[in-house]
Design a protein around this motif. Structure first.
Motif, PDB file in Angstrom:
ATOM      1  N   ASN A 113       0.860  -1.180   0.000  1.00 25.73           N
ATOM      2  CA  ASN A 113       0.000   0.000   0.000  1.00 25.73           C
ATOM      3  C   ASN A 113       0.897   1.232   0.000  1.00 25.73           C
ATOM      4  O   ASN A 113       2.124   1.112   0.074  1.00 25.73           O
ATOM      5  CB  ASN A 113      -0.981  -0.034   1.182  1.00 25.73           C
ATOM      6  CG  ASN A 113      -0.309   0.157   2.528  1.00 25.73           C
ATOM      7  OD1 ASN A 113       0.844   0.563   2.616  1.00 25.73           O
ATOM      8  ND2 ASN A 113      -1.037  -0.133   3.595  1.00 25.73           N
ATOM      9  N   PRO A 114       0.335   2.445  -0.100  1.00 31.41           N
ATOM     10  CA  PRO A 114       1.179   3.640  -0.186  1.00 31.41           C
ATOM     11  C   PRO A 114       2.119   3.850   1.005  1.00 31.41           C
ATOM     12  O   PRO A 114       3.124   4.529   0.893  1.00 31.41           O
ATOM     13  CB  PRO A 114       0.166   4.786  -0.280  1.00 31.41           C
ATOM     14  CG  PRO A 114      -1.050   4.158  -0.860  1.00 31.41           C
ATOM     15  CD  PRO A 114      -1.075   2.751  -0.305  1.00 31.41           C
ATOM     16  N   GLN A 115       1.821   3.269   2.143  1.00 36.46           N
ATOM     17  CA  GLN A 115       2.691   3.394   3.309  1.00 36.46           C
ATOM     18  C   GLN A 115       3.787   2.324   3.321  1.00 36.46           C
ATOM     19  O   GLN A 115       4.594   2.257   4.226  1.00 36.46           O
ATOM     20  CB  GLN A 115       1.888   3.293   4.618  1.00 36.46           C
ATOM     21  CG  GLN A 115       0.997   4.489   4.872  1.00 36.46           C
ATOM     22  CD  GLN A 115      -0.246   4.492   3.980  1.00 36.46           C
ATOM     23  OE1 GLN A 115      -0.840   3.451   3.727  1.00 36.46           O
ATOM     24  NE2 GLN A 115      -0.607   5.653   3.490  1.00 36.46           N
ATOM     25  N   GLY A 116       3.801   1.460   2.325  1.00 37.67           N
ATOM     26  CA  GLY A 116       4.836   0.430   2.247  1.00 37.67           C
ATOM     27  C   GLY A 116       4.471  -0.839   2.981  1.00 37.67           C
ATOM     28  O   GLY A 116       5.290  -1.731   3.118  1.00 37.67           O
ATOM     29  N   GLN A 117       3.233  -0.956   3.445  1.00 35.42           N
ATOM     30  CA  GLN A 117       2.824  -2.166   4.149  1.00 35.42           C
ATOM     31  C   GLN A 117       2.397  -3.210   3.120  1.00 35.42           C
ATOM     32  O   GLN A 117       1.740  -2.905   2.126  1.00 35.42           O
ATOM     33  CB  GLN A 117       1.677  -1.863   5.111  1.00 35.42           C
ATOM     34  CG  GLN A 117       2.087  -0.884   6.196  1.00 35.42           C
ATOM     35  CD  GLN A 117       0.887  -0.310   6.917  1.00 35.42           C
ATOM     36  OE1 GLN A 117      -0.127  -0.014   6.308  1.00 35.42           O
ATOM     37  NE2 GLN A 117       1.023  -0.173   8.214  1.00 35.42           N
ATOM     38  N   ASP A 140       3.966 -10.084   8.588  1.00 36.37           N
ATOM     39  CA  ASP A 140       3.956  -9.501   9.935  1.00 36.37           C
ATOM     40  C   ASP A 140       5.354  -9.055  10.351  1.00 36.37           C
ATOM     41  O   ASP A 140       5.517  -7.996  10.953  1.00 36.37           O
ATOM     42  CB  ASP A 140       3.399 -10.500  10.958  1.00 36.37           C
ATOM     43  CG  ASP A 140       1.899 -10.723  10.803  1.00 36.37           C
ATOM     44  OD1 ASP A 140       1.242  -9.901  10.114  1.00 36.37           O
ATOM     45  OD2 ASP A 140       1.393 -11.722  11.359  1.00 36.37           O
ATOM     46  N   LEU A 141       6.366  -9.838  10.018  1.00 34.05           N
ATOM     47  CA  LEU A 141       7.745  -9.491  10.346  1.00 34.05           C
ATOM     48  C   LEU A 141       8.173  -8.216   9.620  1.00 34.05           C
ATOM     49  O   LEU A 141       8.741  -7.302  10.225  1.00 34.05           O
ATOM     50  CB  LEU A 141       8.678 -10.646   9.968  1.00 34.05           C
ATOM     51  CG  LEU A 141      10.156 -10.449  10.252  1.00 34.05           C
ATOM     52  CD1 LEU A 141      10.404 -10.396  11.755  1.00 34.05           C
ATOM     53  CD2 LEU A 141      10.964 -11.569   9.634  1.00 34.05           C
ATOM     54  N   VAL A 142       7.868  -8.133   8.330  1.00 32.82           N
ATOM     55  CA  VAL A 142       8.214  -6.944   7.549  1.00 32.82           C
ATOM     56  C   VAL A 142       7.509  -5.720   8.119  1.00 32.82           C
ATOM     57  O   VAL A 142       8.111  -4.663   8.325  1.00 32.82           O
ATOM     58  CB  VAL A 142       7.852  -7.142   6.058  1.00 32.82           C
ATOM     59  CG1 VAL A 142       7.922  -5.833   5.302  1.00 32.82           C
ATOM     60  CG2 VAL A 142       8.778  -8.174   5.425  1.00 32.82           C
ATOM     61  N   ASP A 143       6.202  -5.850   8.396  1.00 40.36           N
ATOM     62  CA  ASP A 143       5.434  -4.718   8.933  1.00 40.36           C
ATOM     63  C   ASP A 143       5.889  -4.316  10.331  1.00 40.36           C
ATOM     64  O   ASP A 143       6.019  -3.139  10.639  1.00 40.36           O
ATOM     65  CB  ASP A 143       3.937  -5.038   8.956  1.00 40.36           C
ATOM     66  CG  ASP A 143       3.301  -4.959   7.582  1.00 40.36           C
ATOM     67  OD1 ASP A 143       3.919  -4.353   6.674  1.00 40.36           O
ATOM     68  OD2 ASP A 143       2.200  -5.492   7.416  1.00 40.36           O
ATOM     69  N   GLN A 144       6.172  -5.292  11.173  1.00 35.89           N
ATOM     70  CA  GLN A 144       6.553  -5.014  12.559  1.00 35.89           C
ATOM     71  C   GLN A 144       7.869  -4.248  12.647  1.00 35.89           C
ATOM     72  O   GLN A 144       8.038  -3.370  13.484  1.00 35.89           O
ATOM     73  CB  GLN A 144       6.659  -6.325  13.342  1.00 35.89           C
ATOM     74  CG  GLN A 144       7.019  -6.133  14.801  1.00 35.89           C
ATOM     75  CD  GLN A 144       7.086  -7.472  15.542  1.00 35.89           C
ATOM     76  OE1 GLN A 144       6.888  -8.528  14.967  1.00 35.89           O
ATOM     77  NE2 GLN A 144       7.384  -7.404  16.825  1.00 35.89           N
ATOM     78  N   TYR A 145       8.796  -4.568  11.803  1.00 31.96           N
ATOM     79  CA  TYR A 145      10.113  -3.937  11.878  1.00 31.96           C
ATOM     80  C   TYR A 145      10.342  -2.886  10.794  1.00 31.96           C
ATOM     81  O   TYR A 145      11.470  -2.478  10.550  1.00 31.96           O
ATOM     82  CB  TYR A 145      11.214  -5.006  11.828  1.00 31.96           C
ATOM     83  CG  TYR A 145      11.218  -5.846  13.070  1.00 31.96           C
ATOM     84  CD1 TYR A 145      11.779  -5.377  14.246  1.00 31.96           C
ATOM     85  CD2 TYR A 145      10.605  -7.104  13.080  1.00 31.96           C
ATOM     86  CE1 TYR A 145      11.762  -6.133  15.394  1.00 31.96           C
ATOM     87  CE2 TYR A 145      10.588  -7.873  14.233  1.00 31.96           C
ATOM     88  CZ  TYR A 145      11.162  -7.383  15.386  1.00 31.96           C
ATOM     89  OH  TYR A 145      11.139  -8.143  16.530  1.00 31.96           O
ATOM     90  N   SER A 146       9.278  -2.461  10.134  1.00 29.07           N
ATOM     91  CA  SER A 146       9.368  -1.417   9.104  1.00 29.07           C
ATOM     92  C   SER A 146      10.479  -1.723   8.100  1.00 29.07           C
ATOM     93  O   SER A 146      11.323  -0.881   7.817  1.00 29.07           O
ATOM     94  CB  SER A 146       9.597  -0.056   9.746  1.00 29.07           C
ATOM     95  OG  SER A 146       8.551   0.257  10.622  1.00 29.07           O
ATOM     96  N   MET A 147      10.468  -2.924   7.579  1.00 29.70           N
ATOM     97  CA  MET A 147      11.526  -3.336   6.659  1.00 29.70           C
ATOM     98  C   MET A 147      11.318  -2.803   5.247  1.00 29.70           C
ATOM     99  O   MET A 147      12.193  -2.916   4.399  1.00 29.70           O
ATOM    100  CB  MET A 147      11.630  -4.856   6.632  1.00 29.70           C
ATOM    101  CG  MET A 147      12.031  -5.436   7.978  1.00 29.70           C
ATOM    102  SD  MET A 147      11.856  -7.201   7.979  1.00 29.70           S
ATOM    103  CE  MET A 147      13.566  -7.686   7.995  1.00 29.70           C
ATOM    104  N   VAL A 148      10.162  -2.241   4.975  1.00 35.13           N
ATOM    105  CA  VAL A 148       9.886  -1.657   3.667  1.00 35.13           C
ATOM    106  C   VAL A 148       9.489  -0.212   3.895  1.00 35.13           C
ATOM    107  O   VAL A 148       8.662   0.093   4.737  1.00 35.13           O
ATOM    108  CB  VAL A 148       8.736  -2.402   2.943  1.00 35.13           C
ATOM    109  CG1 VAL A 148       8.401  -1.724   1.629  1.00 35.13           C
ATOM    110  CG2 VAL A 148       9.093  -3.856   2.724  1.00 35.13           C
ATOM    111  N   SER A 149      10.114   0.666   3.156  1.00 35.25           N
ATOM    112  CA  SER A 149       9.731   2.070   3.239  1.00 35.25           C
ATOM    113  C   SER A 149       9.954   2.713   1.878  1.00 35.25           C
ATOM    114  O   SER A 149      10.661   2.176   1.032  1.00 35.25           O
ATOM    115  CB  SER A 149      10.533   2.798   4.316  1.00 35.25           C
ATOM    116  OG  SER A 149      11.894   2.817   3.983  1.00 35.25           O
ATOM    117  N   PHE A 150       9.336   3.848   1.681  1.00 31.85           N
ATOM    118  CA  PHE A 150       9.464   4.573   0.433  1.00 31.85           C
ATOM    119  C   PHE A 150      10.096   5.924   0.719  1.00 31.85           C
ATOM    120  O   PHE A 150       9.737   6.600   1.673  1.00 31.85           O
ATOM    121  CB  PHE A 150       8.087   4.772  -0.218  1.00 31.85           C
ATOM    122  CG  PHE A 150       7.469   3.481  -0.650  1.00 31.85           C
ATOM    123  CD1 PHE A 150       7.777   2.930  -1.885  1.00 31.85           C
ATOM    124  CD2 PHE A 150       6.597   2.800   0.178  1.00 31.85           C
ATOM    125  CE1 PHE A 150       7.220   1.730  -2.281  1.00 31.85           C
ATOM    126  CE2 PHE A 150       6.027   1.603  -0.212  1.00 31.85           C
ATOM    127  CZ  PHE A 150       6.340   1.063  -1.446  1.00 31.85           C
TER     128      PHE A 150
END
Length: 192
Positions: A113-117, A140-150
């Protein structure tokens, strides 16, 4: 330890433009960068390519010989890629900075999504049902640790390119073990 960026995306998404802008920026600032082409369908570049997969394979020849489309030919490439890439990488030092340019037929953007989730429902539509729990755990791991960002990038602005490069350097810990640079000065030149 070596350092690398992997630049992926579908055809026409700006991979070559990004690499070209980053190369020019690094050249201007005196920073060494080696661009690697892992896309056998690439035709031309406006920057030097340190390693080029087209030295190993001609996509058109493989497609013709095996009667495969571009994706099938790329799968055939995997058989020889490891040996070729290992031999080529032996020519670089552990602290060299590489950028790998790869065409990706999948559009990862549709899973975010636009927030990188990660959009789990979208991801699971394209995966086998037995992997749902694994997908959910990874998401869940990616979202929990903010492993994706824009991070926005404006290729017309040097400051934007420098900011992106510093973000990438931070993520891959590039230069973390470099010696601290101390400016030499004469204590007599200091005003009281």
């Amino acid at each position: 330890m070596g350092y690398a960026q992997l630049v992926i995306g579908p055809a026409g998404s700006g991979k070559s433009t990004y690499c070209s802008s980053l190369y020019r920026h690094c050249e201007t600032t005196g920073r060494s960068i080696n661009i690697v082409n892992l896309d056998p369908a690439a035709e031309q570049f406006d920057y030097p390519v340190a390693m080029d997969i087209r030295e190993l394979i001609c996509l058109d020849d493989v497609m013709e010989e095996l009667g495969l489309g571009p994706n099938g030919a790329l799968i055939e490439l995997e058989d020889n890629l490891d040996d070729w890439l290992t031999d080529e990488l032996d020519n670089y030092m552990d602290d060299d900075y590489l950028m790998d340019l790869v065409t990706n037929k999948r559009d990862i953007g549709k899973y975010l999504n636009p927030q990188g989730q990660v959009l789990l429902s979208e991801l699971n539509q394209h995966m086998a049902p037995q992997f749902f729990k694994l997908n959910k755990a990874l998401v869940d791991l990616v979202d929990q640790y903010s492993m994706v960002s824009f991070v926005p990038l404006d290729l017309r602005k040097e400051s934007s390119i420098q900011y992106i490069l510093s973000q990438i350097d931070n993520c891959i810990q590039y230069g973390e073990d470099a010696d601290v640079k101390v400016k030499d000065f004469d204590p007599e030149d200091i005003d009281d």
